[in-house]
Design a protein around this motif. Sequence first.
Motif, PDB file in Angstrom:
ATOM      1  N   GLY A 256       0.790  -1.202  -0.079  1.00 17.30           N
ATOM      2  CA  GLY A 256      -0.051  -0.027   0.084  1.00 17.30           C
ATOM      3  C   GLY A 256       0.665   1.215  -0.029  1.00 17.30           C
ATOM      4  O   GLY A 256       0.281   2.397   0.169  1.00 17.30           O
ATOM      5  N   VAL A 257       2.211   1.203  -0.112  1.00 19.78           N
ATOM      6  CA  VAL A 257       2.986   2.451  -0.034  1.00 19.78           C
ATOM      7  C   VAL A 257       2.925   2.999  -1.371  1.00 19.78           C
ATOM      8  O   VAL A 257       2.968   2.412  -2.422  1.00 19.78           O
ATOM      9  CB  VAL A 257       4.350   2.182   0.301  1.00 19.78           C
ATOM     10  CG1 VAL A 257       5.166   3.200   0.293  1.00 19.78           C
ATOM     11  CG2 VAL A 257       4.412   1.495   1.587  1.00 19.78           C
ATOM     12  N   ASP A 258       2.889   4.138  -1.537  1.00 19.70           N
ATOM     13  CA  ASP A 258       3.033   5.089  -2.717  1.00 19.70           C
ATOM     14  C   ASP A 258       4.518   5.194  -3.237  1.00 19.70           C
ATOM     15  O   ASP A 258       5.422   5.741  -2.560  1.00 19.70           O
ATOM     16  CB  ASP A 258       2.556   6.500  -2.722  1.00 19.70           C
ATOM     17  CG  ASP A 258       2.662   7.448  -4.109  1.00 19.70           C
ATOM     18  OD1 ASP A 258       3.074   6.685  -4.939  1.00 19.70           O
ATOM     19  OD2 ASP A 258       2.190   8.450  -4.001  1.00 19.70           O
ATOM     20  N   VAL A 259       4.927   4.519  -4.209  1.00 21.44           N
ATOM     21  CA  VAL A 259       6.211   4.091  -4.381  1.00 21.44           C
ATOM     22  C   VAL A 259       6.757   4.932  -5.564  1.00 21.44           C
ATOM     23  O   VAL A 259       6.086   4.876  -6.916  1.00 21.44           O
ATOM     24  CB  VAL A 259       6.494   2.766  -4.575  1.00 21.44           C
ATOM     25  CG1 VAL A 259       8.020   2.347  -5.060  1.00 21.44           C
ATOM     26  CG2 VAL A 259       6.233   1.850  -3.347  1.00 21.44           C
ATOM     27  N   THR A 260       7.890   5.498  -5.785  1.00 21.66           N
ATOM     28  CA  THR A 260       8.518   5.744  -6.900  1.00 21.66           C
ATOM     29  C   THR A 260       9.983   5.433  -7.146  1.00 21.66           C
ATOM     30  O   THR A 260      10.668   5.394  -6.090  1.00 21.66           O
ATOM     31  CB  THR A 260       8.699   7.430  -7.006  1.00 21.66           C
ATOM     32  OG1 THR A 260       7.371   7.903  -7.060  1.00 21.66           O
ATOM     33  CG2 THR A 260       9.343   8.108  -8.119  1.00 21.66           C
ATOM     34  N   VAL A 261      10.570   5.005  -8.089  1.00 21.42           N
ATOM     35  CA  VAL A 261      11.731   4.337  -8.488  1.00 21.42           C
ATOM     36  C   VAL A 261      12.479   5.492  -9.399  1.00 21.42           C
ATOM     37  O   VAL A 261      12.097   5.824 -10.437  1.00 21.42           O
ATOM     38  CB  VAL A 261      11.519   3.168  -8.812  1.00 21.42           C
ATOM     39  CG1 VAL A 261      13.176   2.494  -9.157  1.00 21.42           C
ATOM     40  CG2 VAL A 261      11.308   2.146  -8.022  1.00 21.42           C
ATOM     41  N   ILE A 262      13.763   5.830  -8.873  1.00 23.32           N
ATOM     42  CA  ILE A 262      14.371   6.901  -9.818  1.00 23.32           C
ATOM     43  C   ILE A 262      15.867   6.196  -9.907  1.00 23.32           C
ATOM     44  O   ILE A 262      16.676   5.555  -8.818  1.00 23.32           O
ATOM     45  CB  ILE A 262      14.570   8.309  -9.113  1.00 23.32           C
ATOM     46  CG1 ILE A 262      15.228   9.351 -10.109  1.00 23.32           C
ATOM     47  CG2 ILE A 262      15.193   8.170  -7.870  1.00 23.32           C
ATOM     48  CD1 ILE A 262      15.354  10.886  -9.400  1.00 23.32           C
ATOM     49  N   ASP A 263      16.155   6.337 -11.250  1.00 21.88           N
ATOM     50  CA  ASP A 263      17.670   5.716 -11.674  1.00 21.88           C
ATOM     51  C   ASP A 263      18.125   6.518 -12.974  1.00 21.88           C
ATOM     52  O   ASP A 263      17.371   7.360 -13.898  1.00 21.88           O
ATOM     53  CB  ASP A 263      17.459   4.349 -12.296  1.00 21.88           C
ATOM     54  CG  ASP A 263      18.575   3.487 -12.225  1.00 21.88           C
ATOM     55  OD1 ASP A 263      18.732   3.005 -11.354  1.00 21.88           O
ATOM     56  OD2 ASP A 263      19.223   3.706 -13.464  1.00 21.88           O
ATOM     57  N   GLY A 264      19.559   6.608 -12.954  1.00 22.65           N
ATOM     58  CA  GLY A 264      20.407   7.321 -13.884  1.00 22.65           C
ATOM     59  C   GLY A 264      20.275   6.588 -15.297  1.00 22.65           C
ATOM     60  O   GLY A 264      20.505   7.229 -16.402  1.00 22.65           O
TER      61      GLY A 264
END
Length: 452
Positions: free
Chosen positions: A189-197
């Motif tokens: 249930g977590v609002d997740v964002t993944v950031i990567d180069g």
Amino acid sequence: MGFEHFDVFVIGTGTAGKSVARECVESGKKVAIADNREFGGTCANRGCDPKKVLVGLTEILDRAAKMKGNGIAKLPEWSWSELLQFKKKFTSAVPAATEKKFQKLGLKMYHQSPKFLDETTLSVEGKTVTADKIVIATGNRPLELKIPGREFPINSDDFMELEELPESMIFIGAGYIGMEFAHIAARCGVDVTVIDGASRPLSNFDEDMVAYLQRASEDIGIKFVFNAKVTEVEQLRKNFRVHANGKNGEKIELDARLIVNAAGRVPSIDELELEKGNVAFSGKGIEVNENLQSTTNPNVYACGDVSASEGLPLTPLSSQEARIVTANILNLERNKIAHYPPQPSVVFTLPNLASVGLHEKEAREKGYDIQVEQKNVPGWFNAKRINSSYYAYKTIVDKKTGLVLGAHLIGDDASEMINMFVMAICGKLDCRTLKGMIFSYPSWASDIKAMV
């Protein structure tokens, strides 16, 4: 007063280190072992084992969500705190149990990371010791972000100790760790964002299979930001803010209640003062020869994740490398040279992503005349019966011999199916032989006959 001397001094108590120490002491050697963290190593205490326990809950949640309206009328309730207590049943006893085994074996134990004083001398717990052979098996540690605010993100160790999950999380890094823990969080249930180069997740895996995983990840609400270099983490009143530069120089700002550093892992060697021991190393770890012996100090060996060998940083490879090191130290009548069979890799997201052998590009570069079969098969029975939308494969076969050179899978049971391809490749079973075998049906493994 003389220094205490050991035949073998092992640094690290994980899979590789304890295997070397046990076999050496059982052969009659005087052995010491040291670790600057709880005994038992990463995998058992804070790595693959406890992670898989957390994944177990998400497997249930995922399966129930897929079957809602198809037999499941109400989604199950779950408790993160109860899950953590269950996880601790697997981890809490590991350090003490490991030390008890070492004590029973007669190993001398040190609870500190030693430092080299010279090629055969170490300083540990304020004492100076010498050893005929020193084995470095310290594994990997989370990569430290070299940016302002690097003290704010937690790492994967911390994630598995969270008493409660926050409303939102940003994962810096879209590799194994970032993707696996992002899936756990999102399904809880977590609002997740993944950031990567990079331009996509999991750059070491087949691009086509990864594309399916990215879509599956987006289906459960995970958001991705690619081609973005993180430059700073800022603490706000309630949230944290990640600052990044985009591909074309645009400024990116993302806010969340918690930030996770999932940028990767590096060899755990900083505290060893290897230069004083004349032990060569690189960003990949201890430089070793085919015997897993230091290229610059013949008294030193390295095995497991910390060695800059051809082996992948995986627990099964650590065990294999430990056997090589012990064979050399004890001059045993078994293989003393590190040979690496095809090594399967699995990302324990849902669906699983799994790979073994050559990628398509690698096979062509090696000069093979190959047949590539790639299909998206959510209509096959095994996926259809659990209402799964993601099931695909790519196999690479040598036209001349009919042997499988590589297999790349995405699916709910890909982590187990890939082992069938490992057996096929290692056993040199050609496609005709595989197709002629009778497997249990309907099982996921039976599908591999249709994949080659």
